[in-house]
Motif scaffolding. Structure first.
Motif, PDB file in Angstrom:
ATOM      1  N   UNK A  61       3.888  82.453  13.025  1.00 22.04           N
ATOM      2  CA  UNK A  61       3.541  81.086  12.598  1.00 22.04           C
ATOM      3  C   UNK A  61       3.404  80.163  13.801  1.00 22.04           C
ATOM      4  N   UNK A  62       2.682  79.077  13.595  1.00 19.69           N
ATOM      5  CA  UNK A  62       2.605  78.003  14.577  1.00 19.69           C
ATOM      6  C   UNK A  62       3.063  76.741  13.876  1.00 19.69           C
ATOM      7  N   UNK A  63       4.062  76.052  14.429  1.00 22.20           N
ATOM      8  CA  UNK A  63       4.557  74.821  13.800  1.00 22.20           C
ATOM      9  C   UNK A  63       4.578  73.698  14.832  1.00 22.20           C
ATOM     10  N   UNK A  64       4.424  72.476  14.342  1.00 24.44           N
ATOM     11  CA  UNK A  64       4.548  71.297  15.202  1.00 24.44           C
ATOM     12  C   UNK A  64       5.827  70.607  14.744  1.00 24.44           C
ATOM     13  N   UNK A  65       6.779  70.398  15.660  1.00 23.48           N
ATOM     14  CA  UNK A  65       8.056  69.808  15.235  1.00 23.48           C
ATOM     15  C   UNK A  65       8.726  69.104  16.407  1.00 23.48           C
ATOM     16  N   UNK A  66       9.857  68.458  16.079  1.00 23.01           N
ATOM     17  CA  UNK A  66      10.575  67.662  17.070  1.00 23.01           C
ATOM     18  C   UNK A  66      11.945  68.300  17.318  1.00 23.01           C
ATOM     19  N   UNK A  67      12.385  68.290  18.581  1.00 18.68           N
ATOM     20  CA  UNK A  67      13.695  68.865  18.903  1.00 18.68           C
ATOM     21  C   UNK A  67      14.789  67.918  18.416  1.00 18.68           C
ATOM     22  N   UNK A  68      15.722  68.455  17.593  1.00 24.17           N
ATOM     23  CA  UNK A  68      16.848  67.633  17.108  1.00 24.17           C
ATOM     24  C   UNK A  68      18.025  67.775  18.076  1.00 24.17           C
ATOM     25  N   UNK A  69      18.372  69.019  18.449  1.00 26.53           N
ATOM     26  CA  UNK A  69      19.399  69.193  19.484  1.00 26.53           C
ATOM     27  C   UNK A  69      19.222  70.541  20.164  1.00 26.53           C
ATOM     28  N   UNK A  70      19.866  70.664  21.343  1.00 24.87           N
ATOM     29  CA  UNK A  70      19.759  71.902  22.117  1.00 24.87           C
ATOM     30  C   UNK A  70      21.123  72.186  22.732  1.00 24.87           C
ATOM     31  N   UNK A 118      14.344  64.897  20.862  1.00 26.27           N
ATOM     32  CA  UNK A 118      13.279  63.890  20.773  1.00 26.27           C
ATOM     33  C   UNK A 118      11.936  64.411  21.242  1.00 26.27           C
ATOM     34  N   UNK A 119      11.913  65.563  21.967  1.00 31.81           N
ATOM     35  CA  UNK A 119      10.639  66.119  22.456  1.00 31.81           C
ATOM     36  C   UNK A 119       9.845  66.710  21.289  1.00 31.81           C
ATOM     37  N   UNK A 120       8.520  66.423  21.284  1.00 35.94           N
ATOM     38  CA  UNK A 120       7.669  67.036  20.259  1.00 35.94           C
ATOM     39  C   UNK A 120       6.856  68.153  20.916  1.00 35.94           C
ATOM     40  N   UNK A 121       6.689  69.274  20.165  1.00 36.25           N
ATOM     41  CA  UNK A 121       5.946  70.400  20.740  1.00 36.25           C
ATOM     42  C   UNK A 121       5.378  71.262  19.623  1.00 36.25           C
ATOM     43  N   UNK A 122       4.468  72.150  20.027  1.00 32.17           N
ATOM     44  CA  UNK A 122       4.008  73.195  19.111  1.00 32.17           C
ATOM     45  C   UNK A 122       4.780  74.450  19.469  1.00 32.17           C
ATOM     46  N   UNK A 123       5.274  75.148  18.445  1.00 31.83           N
ATOM     47  CA  UNK A 123       6.034  76.375  18.677  1.00 31.83           C
ATOM     48  C   UNK A 123       5.350  77.514  17.922  1.00 31.83           C
ATOM     49  N   UNK A 140       6.908  81.023  21.914  1.00 34.85           N
ATOM     50  CA  UNK A 140       6.095  80.348  22.936  1.00 34.85           C
ATOM     51  C   UNK A 140       5.993  78.896  22.481  1.00 34.85           C
ATOM     52  N   UNK A 141       5.851  77.955  23.420  1.00 37.12           N
ATOM     53  CA  UNK A 141       5.720  76.555  22.982  1.00 37.12           C
ATOM     54  C   UNK A 141       4.816  75.793  23.931  1.00 37.12           C
ATOM     55  N   UNK A 142       4.302  74.677  23.428  1.00 37.80           N
ATOM     56  CA  UNK A 142       3.429  73.802  24.211  1.00 37.80           C
ATOM     57  C   UNK A 142       3.869  72.376  23.916  1.00 37.80           C
ATOM     58  N   UNK A 143       4.299  71.657  24.943  1.00 39.39           N
ATOM     59  CA  UNK A 143       4.777  70.284  24.719  1.00 39.39           C
ATOM     60  C   UNK A 143       3.602  69.378  24.360  1.00 39.39           C
ATOM     61  N   UNK A 144       3.853  68.439  23.454  1.00 34.18           N
ATOM     62  CA  UNK A 144       2.814  67.462  23.091  1.00 34.18           C
ATOM     63  C   UNK A 144       3.246  66.125  23.676  1.00 34.18           C
ATOM     64  N   UNK A 145       2.695  65.811  24.836  1.00 35.58           N
ATOM     65  CA  UNK A 145       3.180  64.614  25.516  1.00 35.58           C
ATOM     66  C   UNK A 145       2.265  63.421  25.342  1.00 35.58           C
ATOM     67  N   UNK A 146       1.274  63.464  24.532  1.00 40.93           N
ATOM     68  CA  UNK A 146       0.444  62.288  24.313  1.00 40.93           C
ATOM     69  C   UNK A 146      -0.064  61.560  25.535  1.00 40.93           C
ATOM     70  N   UNK A 147       0.714  61.492  26.647  1.00 46.00           N
ATOM     71  CA  UNK A 147       0.234  60.672  27.765  1.00 46.00           C
ATOM     72  C   UNK A 147      -0.329  61.514  28.900  1.00 46.00           C
ATOM     73  N   UNK A 148       0.166  62.725  29.059  1.00 42.87           N
ATOM     74  CA  UNK A 148      -0.323  63.532  30.184  1.00 42.87           C
ATOM     75  C   UNK A 148      -1.803  63.851  29.963  1.00 42.87           C
TER      76      UNK A 148
END
Length: 733
Positions: A61-70, A118-123, A140-148
């Protein structure tokens, strides 16, 4: 500026050998054009997260989500005995649910730095369960940084395309590869004639490709899909229309029955009148046989609607006109059975050249691979001299040694079991192309017939002959209600007590090789999914248990042909009470005295197959009963499928359900000589209108310009669809 790669440029030149190799091996993509036609499966919106609560197990699967804690944990293990092992646990959320990600060993450092709360990424990864919780291990993941800048470029627009991907190549890597080749979309030659495109308000092909891969709004996606569906439907229908046109140019010998010939004599001796449907379909076939180009007709009819009788009348019409007719059956059991029923129906009309044969009789011969040498020589001689007007056989008919005196008609039974090459080899045995009649008992929805068998005219028999009984079907939930299964065996005994017979169908045979396959599974798999029930085990258990005292025999595909035929003959003669069999009985077996069928592990069969099997009972005057035994839970999709089969006897309705569940790729893949389905965007059932309109447009264009000389871009698209293998498929029919 770099030059834009051409559409036929190999991907390894554009993306590098490593990525190109994965794309070729796992996704079947070889050129820039292939990649541009690898469409997103769905789209994620940046502001709206995918539902973690609905993730399927064991799927990539591919999901777009936000990190709650690590959290980073250390632990002792065999590799790190001093408590130096490291495990990073990251919880991500999308508002609908939470999902745990885990990383081990040296693989924890990068995500530990990057996946901050708080980081958003595709996993992307495979969903598994650990301690009763869903997790992705080492996704595998790809950060979604909107500004880069690079990310904004890559994920332009608010909609993120999610591509059909593999474990070796994540969706966003495919997205990045597309970013590289997308400028080439401008070079795409548009196969739709301009008048057609503008008349239907469709966007150009380059625009559709840009919008499908980089949509800014949902309207972009809709526009692109509408256009790409038209491409697929239209190019396929043009291919079929050209083939119909070419067939119509071939010469064939017209075959018209004589008013006082064998057909008239046969009709006189029939103990019943033909149904309205049988008469109508026969007239369509006779009209085709009378023309001077080859008939190509698909005869589809419900189980038991009398297709064999219609085919036999067509064969006798050809014999009347001085030709020979051949019927090709998929199995020896079926060929022998057709031979028996044809000779019984014809009586002395099948005894041409023999003592006691009627004056306008012909000879009906059987030709199968297991015949003795003497019988075979005699049959071959009868075909070569023209003594035999009708021949019924298996693949043995196609061998080089088989020569016909004047082959006028080929009837193929159960088309889906015959390769195109085999049909072609038999057609090649006529001095001129013979007429072709293809029969199928699996009702095909009109749209599929137009797409898969679009080169054949279609006749439908949907009436059952008088005197056929209705079949009652019920689901037997063996796990929830074991007493229902006990009752099923009682019903079998009751039918046998009334002098009737029963079938019990199992998904596998149960000797040798199945065991070897089963051993490879892990214990968890075994617990999860027991192997399907087998004929040999089931027959033994029934004979010792609930059906003790009844005459129980087995029938399956690995028995010797003579043994199979002997069992079928004993069953037909009423010397066997219960036949425990595989699906070898699915097609054409006709025992009117059999009134009940129990299908074990019914959820392991397809909808159309269950419908076919069920058609083996209720063939006489007594009503039929079909019991679908399953251990699947009530809420499961498999049980809903069985409920659908139990609720209707309409094969066309069931084939629609079957198709909606299996997706038409299977249907087309199978029909198109096993090549990958050319349909990526078109859904055969949902897009009925597009297919019908595309067919009408294709016929119009091909009638005006058969070689497409005025439409070079359409010819190029056809060449791409009809790679060599498909080209052969279409030429052979």
């Amino acid at each position: 500026m770099d030059p834009v790669p051409a559409l036929d440029e190999p991907l390894k030149k554009v993306l590098g050998p490593a990525t190109a190799k994965v794309m070729a091996e796992h996704l079947g993509l070889h050129t820039v054009g292939d990649l541009l036609h690898h469409y997103p499966r769905r789209y994620e919106e940046r502001g709206q997260l995918t539902h973690l609560a609905d993730l399927p197990m064991d799927e990539h699967v591919t999901v777009v989500a936000q990190v709650a804690d690590a959290r980073l944990h250390t632990f002792a293990s065999s590799r790190a005995p001093r408590g130096k092992g490291q495990r990073l646990e990251v919880t991500i959320t999308d508002g609908s649910g939470r999902l745990q990600l885990v990383f081990f060993g040296a693989g924890v450092h990068k995500p530990h730095k990057e996946l901050l709360p708080g980081t958003r990424a595709m996993f992307a990864g495979k969903v598994s369960v650990f301690n009763r919780r869903l997790q992705l291990a080492h996704p595998a993941y790809e950060l979604l940084r909107g500004d880069a800048e690079e990310t904004v470029e890559t994920w332009a627009g608010a909609l993120i395309p999610i591509y059909p991907a593999t474990a070796k190549l994540e969706s966003w890597k495919i997205g990045k590869a597309l970013q590289t080749v997308l400028p080439s979309a401008q070079e795409a030659a548009d196969p739709l004639p301009e008048s057609l495109r503008e008349g239907r308000g469709l966007v150009t092909l380059p625009e559709a490709l840009l919008k499908i891969h980089r949509p800014h709004t949902k309207a972009d996606i809709e526009e692109a899909r509408a256009r790409l569906k038209w491409d697929e439907a239209f190019v396929l229908q043009v291919a079929l229309a050209r083939r119909r046109h070419a067939d119509a140019q071939l010469p064939a010998v017209p075959r018209r029955p004589r008013p006082d010939g064998v057909l008239a004599a046969f009709d006189d001796r029939l103990p019943f009148t033909l149904t309205e449907g049988q008469r109508k379909v026969s007239e369509e076939i006779f009209a085709d046989l009378a023309t001077d180009h080859p008939m190509h007709r698909l005869l589809q009819g419900e189980v038991g609607s009398g297709k064999t009788l219609v085919a036999l009348r067509a064969m006798l019409a050809v014999v009347d006109a001085g030709g020979q007719a051949a019927m090709l059956a998929p199995t020896e059991v079926l060929a022998q059975q057709h031979h028996r029923s044809v000779t019984e129906m014809m009586g002395e009309l099948a005894e041409g050249g023999m003592l006691g044969g009627a004056e306008n009789a012909t000879k009906v011969v059987l030709l199968t691979g297991s015949m003795g040498a003497a019988a075979r020589r005699k049959a071959l001689l009868d075909l070569a001299t023209g003594e035999a007007g009708v021949v019924i056989g298996t693949h043995a008919l196609i061998e080089d040694k088989v020569q016909f005196h004047d082959l006028g008609l080929v009837v193929v039974d159960e088309q889906h079991r015959f390769g195109v090459e085999q049909r072609d080899a038999l057609r090649g045995k006529g001095k001129q192309p013979p007429h072709l009649l293809v029969m199928t008992a699996t009702p095909i929805p009109r749209t599929v017939a137009m797409t898969v068998f679009g080169d054949l005219e279609t006749s439908v028999l949907d009436q059952l002959p008088a005197g056929r009984s209705p079949i009652a079907s019920h689901v037997v939930p063996a796990a929830d209600k074991p007493h229902f299964l006990a009752r099923a065996w009682e019903r079998v005994r009751e039918e046998v007590d009334k002098g009737h017979q029963a079938y019990v169908v199992c998904p596998r045979i149960g000797d040798e090789e199945d065991g070897a396959k089963a051993k490879k599974k892990s214990p968890e798999d075994e617990a999860e999914k027991r192997p399907p029930l087998a004929v040999l085990d089931t027959a033994e258990q029934l004979a010792r248990g609930p059906l003790a005292g009844l005459r129980v025999e087995v029938l399956h595909g690995r028995m010797q042909p003579d043994d199979k035929d002997a069992v079928m003959r004993r069953f037909a003669a009423g010397e066997v009470d219960v036949l425990v069999a595989t699906t070898v009985i699915e097609v054409g077996v006709n025992v009117p005295n059999a009134t009940v069928m129990v299908i074990m592990d019914a959820d392991r069969f397809g909808v159309s197959q269950l419908h076919q099997l069920r058609g083996r009972v209720g063939r006489g005057s007594a009503p039929g009963l079909c019991l679908l035994v399953s251990e699947m839970p009530e809420a499961s999709a498999a049980r809903q499928r069985l409920n659908a089969v139990a609720s209707t006897l309409d094969g066309f309705e069931l084939s629609r359900i079957d198709l909606e569940q299996r997706r038409e790729g299977d249907v087309l893949g199978q029909a198109q000589s096993g090549t990958r389905s050319s349909l990526r965007m078109l859904a055969v059932i949902d897009d009925e209108e597009v297919i019908a309109e595309a067919r009408a447009e294709a016929n119009r264009i091909v009638a005006a310009d058969p070689d497409l000389e005025r439409l070079p871009a359409l010819r190029t698209a056809l060449d791409a669809l009809l790679d060599e293998e498909r080209e052969q498929y279409l030429e052979k029919g």
